[in-house]
Write an enzyme that holds these catalytic residues in place. Structure first.
Site, PDB file in Angstrom:
ATOM      1  N   HIS A 155       8.143 -16.376  90.009  1.00 38.52           N
ATOM      2  CA  HIS A 155       9.089 -15.992  88.941  1.00 38.52           C
ATOM      3  C   HIS A 155       9.748 -14.683  89.389  1.00 38.52           C
ATOM      4  O   HIS A 155       9.133 -13.908  90.128  1.00 38.52           O
ATOM      5  CB  HIS A 155       8.387 -15.657  87.629  1.00 38.52           C
ATOM      6  CG  HIS A 155       7.519 -16.719  87.047  1.00 38.52           C
ATOM      7  ND1 HIS A 155       6.252 -16.966  87.497  1.00 38.52           N
ATOM      8  CD2 HIS A 155       7.722 -17.557  86.005  1.00 38.52           C
ATOM      9  CE1 HIS A 155       5.715 -17.934  86.776  1.00 38.52           C
ATOM     10  NE2 HIS A 155       6.578 -18.316  85.863  1.00 38.52           N
ATOM     11  N   ASP A 187       7.552 -11.626  89.074  1.00 38.69           N
ATOM     12  CA  ASP A 187       6.341 -11.555  89.914  1.00 38.69           C
ATOM     13  C   ASP A 187       6.631 -10.742  91.165  1.00 38.69           C
ATOM     14  O   ASP A 187       5.752 -10.056  91.680  1.00 38.69           O
ATOM     15  CB  ASP A 187       5.897 -12.939  90.404  1.00 38.69           C
ATOM     16  CG  ASP A 187       5.731 -13.941  89.298  1.00 38.69           C
ATOM     17  OD1 ASP A 187       5.398 -13.519  88.181  1.00 38.69           O
ATOM     18  OD2 ASP A 187       5.945 -15.147  89.550  1.00 38.69           O
ATOM     19  N   GLU A 218       9.188 -28.396  83.541  1.00 38.61           N
ATOM     20  CA  GLU A 218       7.728 -28.428  83.537  1.00 38.61           C
ATOM     21  C   GLU A 218       7.240 -28.548  82.101  1.00 38.61           C
ATOM     22  O   GLU A 218       7.260 -27.583  81.339  1.00 38.61           O
ATOM     23  CB  GLU A 218       7.193 -27.138  84.179  1.00 38.61           C
ATOM     24  CG  GLU A 218       5.682 -27.108  84.258  1.00 38.61           C
ATOM     25  CD  GLU A 218       5.153 -25.867  84.971  1.00 38.61           C
ATOM     26  OE1 GLU A 218       5.794 -25.398  85.931  1.00 38.61           O
ATOM     27  OE2 GLU A 218       4.104 -25.363  84.543  1.00 38.61           O
ATOM     28  N   GLU A 234       2.150 -30.363  85.566  1.00 38.55           N
ATOM     29  CA  GLU A 234       0.954 -29.532  85.743  1.00 38.55           C
ATOM     30  C   GLU A 234      -0.254 -30.228  85.130  1.00 38.55           C
ATOM     31  O   GLU A 234      -0.223 -30.657  83.973  1.00 38.55           O
ATOM     32  CB  GLU A 234       1.177 -28.163  85.085  1.00 38.55           C
ATOM     33  CG  GLU A 234      -0.050 -27.273  85.203  1.00 38.55           C
ATOM     34  CD  GLU A 234       0.244 -25.808  84.898  1.00 38.55           C
ATOM     35  OE1 GLU A 234       1.337 -25.327  85.254  1.00 38.55           O
ATOM     36  OE2 GLU A 234      -0.627 -25.160  84.295  1.00 38.55           O
ATOM     37  N   HIS A 254      -1.504 -28.847  81.820  1.00 35.49           N
ATOM     38  CA  HIS A 254      -0.582 -29.106  80.709  1.00 35.49           C
ATOM     39  C   HIS A 254      -0.735 -30.548  80.230  1.00 35.49           C
ATOM     40  O   HIS A 254      -0.604 -30.825  79.036  1.00 35.49           O
ATOM     41  CB  HIS A 254       0.863 -28.866  81.136  1.00 35.49           C
ATOM     42  CG  HIS A 254       1.147 -27.443  81.520  1.00 35.49           C
ATOM     43  ND1 HIS A 254       2.404 -27.011  81.861  1.00 35.49           N
ATOM     44  CD2 HIS A 254       0.345 -26.362  81.593  1.00 35.49           C
ATOM     45  CE1 HIS A 254       2.362 -25.716  82.154  1.00 35.49           C
ATOM     46  NE2 HIS A 254       1.115 -25.304  81.998  1.00 35.49           N
ATOM     47  N   ASP A 292       2.210 -28.953  89.651  1.00 36.21           N
ATOM     48  CA  ASP A 292       1.445 -27.721  89.574  1.00 36.21           C
ATOM     49  C   ASP A 292      -0.020 -28.116  89.586  1.00 36.21           C
ATOM     50  O   ASP A 292      -0.576 -28.609  88.591  1.00 36.21           O
ATOM     51  CB  ASP A 292       1.790 -26.913  88.316  1.00 36.21           C
ATOM     52  CG  ASP A 292       2.938 -25.950  88.574  1.00 36.21           C
ATOM     53  OD1 ASP A 292       3.517 -25.996  89.684  1.00 36.21           O
ATOM     54  OD2 ASP A 292       3.256 -25.143  87.681  1.00 36.21           O
ATOM     55  N   ASP A 346      -4.796 -23.255  78.513  1.00 36.87           N
ATOM     56  CA  ASP A 346      -4.349 -23.438  79.894  1.00 36.87           C
ATOM     57  C   ASP A 346      -5.172 -22.514  80.792  1.00 36.87           C
ATOM     58  O   ASP A 346      -4.778 -21.395  81.076  1.00 36.87           O
ATOM     59  CB  ASP A 346      -2.856 -23.054  79.931  1.00 36.87           C
ATOM     60  CG  ASP A 346      -2.117 -23.617  81.130  1.00 36.87           C
ATOM     61  OD1 ASP A 346      -2.693 -24.441  81.841  1.00 36.87           O
ATOM     62  OD2 ASP A 346      -0.956 -23.222  81.327  1.00 36.87           O
ATOM     63  N   ASP A 391      -5.920 -22.865  83.909  1.00 35.79           N
ATOM     64  CA  ASP A 391      -5.350 -22.745  85.261  1.00 35.79           C
ATOM     65  C   ASP A 391      -6.410 -22.566  86.348  1.00 35.79           C
ATOM     66  O   ASP A 391      -6.318 -21.647  87.171  1.00 35.79           O
ATOM     67  CB  ASP A 391      -4.369 -21.561  85.328  1.00 35.79           C
ATOM     68  CG  ASP A 391      -3.047 -21.839  84.636  1.00 35.79           C
ATOM     69  OD1 ASP A 391      -2.737 -23.019  84.412  1.00 35.79           O
ATOM     70  OD2 ASP A 391      -2.323 -20.873  84.323  1.00 35.79           O
ATOM     71  N   ASP A 414      -0.738 -23.633  90.807  1.00 40.02           N
ATOM     72  CA  ASP A 414      -0.534 -22.791  89.629  1.00 40.02           C
ATOM     73  C   ASP A 414      -1.935 -22.557  89.046  1.00 40.02           C
ATOM     74  O   ASP A 414      -2.300 -23.102  88.010  1.00 40.02           O
ATOM     75  CB  ASP A 414       0.391 -23.488  88.629  1.00 40.02           C
ATOM     76  CG  ASP A 414       0.819 -22.550  87.515  1.00 40.02           C
ATOM     77  OD1 ASP A 414       0.288 -21.426  87.455  1.00 40.02           O
ATOM     78  OD2 ASP A 414       1.684 -22.942  86.701  1.00 40.02           O
TER      79      ASP A 414
HETATM   80  C1  XLS Z   1       2.551 -21.733  82.365  1.00 39.66           C
HETATM   81  C2  XLS Z   1       3.305 -22.412  83.409  1.00 39.66           C
HETATM   82  C3  XLS Z   1       4.044 -21.493  84.364  1.00 39.66           C
HETATM   83  C4  XLS Z   1       5.061 -22.266  85.127  1.00 39.66           C
HETATM   84  C5  XLS Z   1       6.127 -21.454  85.742  1.00 39.66           C
HETATM   85  O1  XLS Z   1       1.718 -22.314  81.722  1.00 39.66           O
HETATM   86  O2  XLS Z   1       2.445 -23.269  84.091  1.00 39.66           O
HETATM   87  O3  XLS Z   1       3.153 -20.834  85.194  1.00 39.66           O
HETATM   88  O4  XLS Z   1       4.470 -23.056  86.108  1.00 39.66           O
HETATM   89  O5  XLS Z   1       6.821 -20.709  84.811  1.00 39.66           O
HETATM   90 NI    NI Z   2       2.858 -24.288  85.856  1.00 40.36          NI
HETATM   91 NI    NI Z   3       0.445 -23.642  83.054  1.00 32.56          NI
END
Ligand code: XLS
Ligand code: NI
Ligand code: NI
Length: 439
Positions: A99, A102, A230, A266, A269, A294, A305, A307, A337
Site C-alpha cells: 500500500h 507501507d 478483493e 483472500e 476473507h 492473498d 481476519d 492473517d 497477506d
Molecule cells: C485486509 C486486506 C488488505 C488487502 C490490501 O484485510 O486483506 O490487506 O489485501 O489492502
Molecule cells: Ni488481503
Molecule cells: Ni485480509
C-alpha cells in the site's frame, strides 16, 4: 548495510532436511506438469505485514523486534526498502505487494505525502533494476486515516471521495512506474455500520463511479495491469460492500465493470464470509474472474481476519486444485497477506513464516497436480452428473424440452433411484494422495 546478518540465501534441501532455514518442498525449478513451481506459484511478500507491521493488537502495543527499529520518518522508510530487497533476495521470492503508506510515511498534506512517495518509489525502482523481484500489485490505503472514518469511494463526504480518488490516481501512476502486474482495490471502509444513517444506493453508485474513473485514468496513462477487487464481508465495517466473490461479481456486472476487473481472493476473507477458500476460488474460476490470491489462513476458533501464514495442507491442496483448473493465475500470484504471530517477534521468524507458507503451497501444488493427472475428482463428478448426458437430461442441457415434456417424463417414472455421493471415500482418497506424494 545488511539487516538479516545470520541468514543466508534460503535453498531447497528436500523433504528430509533438518535445516529450519531451508525449503523442504518448494523447489523453484522443479517441474509440475509443464511449468516450474516458481512459474506456477508466483509467490509475493506483503510489505505491510513483513516490513511495516509492529505486531500490535487491540490489547497491547507491538512486540516486533526489527533491525530498522531505531530509525524514523523517511529514513525508516529507506531502511525498510534496503531490508526488503535483502529479504526478497535471501528468500528468492519473485514478487512483492504494498500500500502507499507501507512504503512511505504520510505527510501533513496530500502534496507532501506524494513527495515522500516519489522519493521511495524512485529508490524502489532503483533496487528493482538489480533484483529479480517484481511488483505483483500495489494499492493505496484509503482506510486507516481518520478522514476515511465514513468510507472512501463510498463516503458521505464528497471531499473524502475526491481525496481517495487522488490517492488512487497516484497509486496507478506508481503501479505504472514500477511495472505492477495488477492493481488491487480492497474496500477497507467501503461498507456501512448501520442503515439508519446510510444511503446505500448512493454509496454503491458512487463506488461504481469511483472504479469507472480509476479505469479511465489507467487507460489514459497506459497502465495495463489487471484491476482486482478483493472481497471481504466484514471488518472493519459491519457490512463490506464487496462481501464475497458472488456479490462482488453482481456489483461489477450491474455497473458494467466486469470486463475490466478480476478478483483477488483472500483465504481468511473467504472463511469470514462463511465460505471455504476453495468455494471463493471456484466461484471466481467458473466465471472467468479468478485473478490473484492473498494466501493466508484464519484461526478456526477466532472470528476475525487473523492473517496467519498458510500451513494447512488440505486447504493449500484444494486451493491449488482450483488454480490449476484455472490454467494458473495469469498475471496474478500468491501474495502472503499474512503476519507472524505476536509471540513470533524475532526477525528470523519472518523467514520461517515465509518458508512455511511456500512449502505448504508447494505440497498443495504437487498433490493437486497428481489429483488432476489421475482424474480423481473429475471422474467422480463426471459420474455423478451422467444423467445429464443422455435421455431427458441431455434434452434439458440442450434446451430441447419444456415443462409439458418434463411432466410426462415424471409421470412415467417408477421409483427414482439416487446414488451415493461417496464423500467419505473421496476424502480418504485425498488423504492418501497427501500422505504418499513424497513416499
Ligand atoms: C485486509 C486486506 C488488505 C488487502 C490490501 O484485510 O486483506 O490487506 O489485501 O489492502
Ligand atoms: Ni488481503
Ligand atoms: Ni485480509
Amino acid at each position: 548495510m545488511t539487516y538479516f546478518h545470520n541468514i543466508n540465501r534460503i535453498k531447497y534441501e528436500g523433504p528430509n532436511s533438518t535445516n529450519p532455514l531451508a525449503f523442504k518442498f518448494y523447489n523453484p525449478e522443479e517441474l509440475v506438469g509443464e511449468k516450474s513451481m516458481e512459474e506456477i506459484l508466483r509467490f509475493g511478500v506483503a510489505y505491510w505485514h513483513t516490513f511495516t507491521e509492529s505486531l500490535k493488537d487491540p490489547f497491547g502495543v507491538g512486540t516486533a523486534i526489527r533491525p530498522w527499529d531505531r530509525y524514523s520518518g523517511l529514513d525508516l522508510a529507506k531502511k525498510r526498502v534496503e531490508a526488503a530487497f535483502e529479504f526478497f533476495e535471501k528468500l528468492q521470492i519473485p514478487f512483492f505487494c504494498f500500500h502507499d503508506i507501507d512504503i512511505a510515511p504520510e505527510g501533513d498534506t496530500l502534496k507532501e505525502s506524494n513527495q515522500k512517495l516519489d522519493v521511495i518509489v524512485a529508490m524502489i525502482k532503483d533496487y528493482m533494476k538489480d533484483s529479480k523481484t517484481k511488483l505483483l500489485w500495489n494499492t493505496v490505503n484509503n482506510f486507516s486515516h481518520p478522514r476515511f472514518v465514513h468510507g472512501a469511494g463510498s463516503s458521505n463526504n464528497a471531499d473524502v471521495f475526491a481525496y481517495a480518488a487522488a490517492k488512487v490516481k497516484k497509486g496507478l501512476e506508481i503501479g505504472k512506474e514500477l511495472g505492477a502486474e495488477n492493481y488491487v482495490f480492497w474496500g477497507g471502509r467501503e461498507g456501512y455500520e448501520t442503515l439508519l444513517n446510510t444511503d446505500m444506493k448512493l454509496e454503491l453508485d458512487n463506488l461504481a463511479r469511483f472504479y469507472h474513473m480509476a479505469m479511465d485514468y489507467a487507460k489514459e496513462i497506459g497502465f495495463t495491469g489487471q484491476f482486482l477487487i478483493e472481497p471481504k464481508p466484514k471488518e472493519p465495517t459491519s457490512h463490506q460492500y464487496d462481501f464475497d466473490v458472488a456479490s462482488g461479481y453482481a456489483f461489477l456486472q450491474h455497473y458494467g465493470l466486469d470486463d475490466f476487473f478480476k478478483f483477488n481472493i483472500e483465504a481468511n476473507h473467504a472463511t469470514l464470509a462463511g465460505h471455504t477458500f476453495e468455494h471463493e476460488l471456484h466461484y471466481a474460476r467458473i466465471h472467468g474472474m479468478l485473478g490473484s490470491v492473498d494466501a493466508n489462513q484464519g484461526h478456526p476458533l477466532l472470528g476475525w481476519d487473523t492473517d496467519e501464514f498458510p500451513s494447512d495442507l488440505y486447504t493449500t491442496t484444494l486451493a491449488m486444485y482450483e488454480i490449476l483448473k484455472n490454467g494458473g493465475l495469469g498475471r496474478g500470484g500468491l501474495n502472503f497477506d499474512a503476519k507472524v504471530r505476536r509471540g513470533s517477534f524475532e526477525p528470523e521468524d519472518l523467514f520461517h513464516a515465509h518458508i512455511t507458507g511456500m512449502d505448504s503451497y508447494a505440497v498443495g501444488l504437487k498433490v493437486a497436480q497428481k489429483l488432476i493427472d489421475d482424474n480423481v475428482l473429475e471422474s467422480v463428478i463426471e459420474n455423478r452428473y451422467n444423467s445429464f448426458t443422455k435421455g431427458i437430461g441431455k434434452k434439458i442441457i440442450d434446451g430441447n424440452t419444456d415443462f409439458h415434456q418434463l411432466e410426462e417424463h415424471a409421470l412415467g417414472l417408477g421409483e427414482i433411484e439416487n446414488h451415493s455421493g461417496q464423500l467419505e471415500q473421496i476424502k480418504a482418497k485425498i488423504n492418501q494422495y497427501l500422505l504418499t506424494i513424497y513416499a
